[in-house]
Design an enzyme around this catalytic site. Sequence first.
Site, PDB file in Angstrom:
ATOM      1  N   ALA B  15       0.839  -1.202   0.000  1.00 45.63           N
ATOM      2  CA  ALA B  15       0.000   0.000   0.000  1.00 45.63           C
ATOM      3  C   ALA B  15       0.873   1.251   0.000  1.00 45.63           C
ATOM      4  O   ALA B  15       2.055   1.189   0.306  1.00 45.63           O
ATOM      5  CB  ALA B  15      -0.903  -0.012   1.222  1.00 45.63           C
ATOM      6  N   CYS B  16       0.243   2.351  -0.357  1.00 40.91           N
ATOM      7  CA  CYS B  16       0.897   3.667  -0.363  1.00 40.91           C
ATOM      8  C   CYS B  16       1.563   3.913   0.985  1.00 40.91           C
ATOM      9  O   CYS B  16       0.948   3.623   2.003  1.00 40.91           O
ATOM     10  CB  CYS B  16      -0.160   4.743  -0.628  1.00 40.91           C
ATOM     11  SG  CYS B  16       0.367   6.419  -0.302  1.00 40.91           S
ATOM     12  N   PRO B  17       2.751   4.433   1.086  1.00 39.89           N
ATOM     13  CA  PRO B  17       3.596   4.932   0.001  1.00 39.89           C
ATOM     14  C   PRO B  17       4.716   3.961  -0.401  1.00 39.89           C
ATOM     15  O   PRO B  17       5.659   4.372  -1.053  1.00 39.89           O
ATOM     16  CB  PRO B  17       4.218   6.178   0.635  1.00 39.89           C
ATOM     17  CG  PRO B  17       4.442   5.775   2.062  1.00 39.89           C
ATOM     18  CD  PRO B  17       3.344   4.780   2.396  1.00 39.89           C
TER      19      PRO B  17
END
Lengths: 187, 77
Positions: B15-17
């Site tokens: 997942a981000c980042p």
Amino acid sequence: MTAVAEPPMAVADEPSVAPAPVTGDGGATKAKDVLIILYSGDLEKTWAAMILASTSAAMGVKTRVFVTFWGLPTFIKDSRRITGDNWMQKMLAFMKRPGMSHRKMSTMNFMGMGPWMLHCLAKQYKAAGPKELLEVAQALGVEFIPCQMTMDLFGLKREDFIEGMGEPVGAATVIGLMTEGSAPLFI
Amino acid sequence: MPLEIAQRVDAKGLACPMPIVKTAQAVKSMASGQLLEVLATDAGSTKDFAAWCKTTGNELVESSAEGGVYRFVLRRK
């Protein structure tokens, strides 16, 4: 004589009537650096700050995080339990456990159930936790700068902090960075 | 022109980042002009990689999506 000399001086002071630094593409003004002021010690806000700091550094932007007030105990080593010199400072550390691993949520904390569930969800969706992001940020060169005044207030020593923390500074340094073009962010 | 990939980053599931962070770390170890392939499943990555390339000055050679997997080819500036 002075009245005549003044108007051209004023014009000379403003050589660029056009808006200052503009990029070639899109015309968006670009700040040179990013400056995050981390005031909060809440888990979710700390997490957001770590995401933004590591991303900013990954984008090649010089990134600094000024950690102050409730944000400062977050950067004490997880293993330290009680910090401070006098009973009030010790009581503060007792009531608000220091360290990145011991952050509480501002809402739905439920004696630690909230943070535990949040970490479970993060693991399930492979989102990096705040502690991992802190390490990533440090590896990418993010500078974490402690607030000297808060250190004095809470009775914190530089050896209480995790490895790699910067030189403690005051508000003037922070404002100075902003006036030099750092994009500020207060969390 | 056949594209010769010098390095690959598998950021699928992350997942981000983290896809961006892993890309930035990989690019650091590469020489100018070399190509990097990144695979990701994060739905925000199409915009994120375009933004990252714009800011860092690296070239986004290819950006595609297939079956929920996003593929990016970047050229180190």
